[in-house]
Enzyme design. Structure first.
Site, short mmCIF file in Angstrom:
data_model
loop_
_atom_site.label_atom_id
_atom_site.label_comp_id
_atom_site.label_asym_id
_atom_site.label_seq_id
_atom_site.Cartn_x
_atom_site.Cartn_y
_atom_site.Cartn_z
N ARG A 50 0.80 -1.22 0.00
CA ARG A 50 0.00 0.00 0.00
C ARG A 50 0.84 1.28 0.00
NH1 ARG A 50 -2.80 -4.02 1.66
NH2 ARG A 50 -0.84 -4.55 2.64
N THR A 51 1.78 1.36 0.91
CA THR A 51 2.49 2.64 1.08
C THR A 51 3.28 2.98 -0.18
OG1 THR A 51 2.66 2.07 3.41
CG2 THR A 51 3.96 3.94 2.67
N LYS A 79 26.91 -3.64 -1.55
CA LYS A 79 28.39 -3.60 -1.53
C LYS A 79 28.92 -3.01 -0.24
CE LYS A 79 28.05 -2.34 -6.39
NZ LYS A 79 28.12 -1.14 -7.23
N ARG A 100 11.26 3.96 3.39
CA ARG A 100 10.91 2.98 4.44
C ARG A 100 12.17 2.16 4.73
NH1 ARG A 100 5.83 -1.10 4.55
NH2 ARG A 100 4.84 0.86 5.13
N HIS A 128 5.03 5.64 11.68
CA HIS A 128 4.52 5.52 10.30
C HIS A 128 3.57 6.71 10.10
CE1 HIS A 128 3.29 3.97 6.54
NE2 HIS A 128 2.99 2.72 6.86
N1 CP Z 1 -0.20 -0.04 5.89
C1 CP Z 1 1.00 -0.33 5.33
O1 CP Z 1 2.03 0.25 5.68
O2 CP Z 1 0.93 -1.29 4.36
P1 CP Z 1 2.16 -1.77 3.48
O3 CP Z 1 3.16 -2.41 4.40
O4 CP Z 1 1.57 -2.69 2.48
O5 CP Z 1 2.78 -0.54 2.85
#
Ligand code: CP
Length: 302
Positions: A50-51, A79, A100, A128
């Site tokens: 999703r993100t 590396k 991320r 998050h």
């Molecule tokens: N909600 C969320 O962070 O989903 P993903 O890990 O699929 O990005």
């Protein structure tokens, strides 16, 4: 000074409400040529559906271009290149960095190593904040207010970074918190601190059934297997809470179920067809909120 979003604390209440307001405009009209000429780096060192894809969709629907990766194995990290050097390099190729990373605190470190605006798309079990913004938008869309709500957080409150961000954010809105978790996965005291600091009521439960009738929002979460050092500890708690449609006979009519997703087994598919399920619309809201966030951080008016 450049704008970064590492923790939800980086934005004040007025900024958050402004972004939610902008998101409403993108929901009405998601295809606008506002990022023409912009190149945005989307760097995922940890899996995501999703993100990452909602960020990429947001950028492309606004006419921007995406560079980046969905795993670091094909980059020079393999590396031995450091995170700092990786970020300093990509900084020179892009107008914004979205990252991320599985390490708690890596987002703050990365933001300090770039001059372009930086967005944390999840760092370990820490924060998050973009999920938090879309969660707030989803609460607003379903309850028509953010104020004075009863919100029940269920599952992995220890490692769930989406919970940590949303609890912090909701302390600005006179929330009553209901915290349902196994003893081993209680909300960390560093997060509970924000509830206490604001003198807000909170109640802790081990049984989900006790909190269901009180809730305006039930925020289900996955037990985060990947964060457990000891697999046996995960085995003990993995099936702690499984919400099914039969458990929803005594709920408030306005109640909605949110989940950041992905789900494993904590929401039975029997719930999907009930009027209380909102988690897939919630994921769609991520597109509009991320469009709003990117424009806000680049100083683009809508
Ligand atoms: N909600 C969320 O962070 O989903 P993903 O890990 O699929 O990005």
């Amino acid at each position: 000074m450049k704008k970064d979003l590492v923790s939800i604390n980086d934005f004040n209440k007025e900024e958050i409400l402004h972004i939610l307001d902008m998101a409403k405009k993108f929901e009405a009209n998601p295809d606008q040529n506002l990022l023409n000429g912009k190149v945005i780096a989307v760097l995922f060192f940890e899996p995501s559906t999703r993100t990452r894809l909602s960020f990429e969709s947001a950028i492309q629907r606004l006419g921007g271009r995406v560079i980046g990766f969905s795993e670091a194995t094909n980059t020079s990290v393999k590396k031995g290149e450091s995170l700092g050097d990786t970020i300093r390099t990509i900084n020179q190729y892009s107008d914004m960095i979205i990252m991320r990373n599985p390490l708690d605190g890596s987002a703050r470190y990365a933001s300090e190593n770039c001059t372009v605006p930086f967005i944390n798309a999840g760092d370990g079990s820490n924060q998050h904040p973009t999920q938090c913004l879309l969660d707030l938008y989803s609460i607003l869309q379903t309850q028509h207010t953010l104020d004075n709500l009863n919100i029940t957080f269920v599952g992995d409150l220890k490692y769930g970074r989406t919970v940590h961000s949303l609890v912090k954010a909701m302390t600005d809105f006179n929330t009553t918190f209901h915290l349902v978790s196994p003893l081993e996965l209680k909300l960390p005291s560093a997060v509970k601190y924000y509830i206490k600091k604001n003198n807000l009521p909170y109640f802790q439960y081990e049984r989900l059934e006790d909190a269901i009738p009180l809730s305006d929002i039930i925020y289900m979460t996955r037990i985060q297997q990947e964060r457990f050092a000891d697999p046996m500890e995960y085995e003990k708690v993995k099936n702690s809470y499984i919400l099914n449609a039969n458990m929803l006979s005594n709920v408030k009519p306005n109640m909605k179920i949110l989940h950041p997703l992905p789900r494993v087994n904590e929401i039975d598919i029997s719930v999907d067809a009930t009027p209380y399920a909102y988690y897939f619309q919630q994921a769609q809201n991520g597109l509009f909120v991320r469009q709003a966030l990117i424009c806000y951080m680049l100083g683009i008016e809508v």
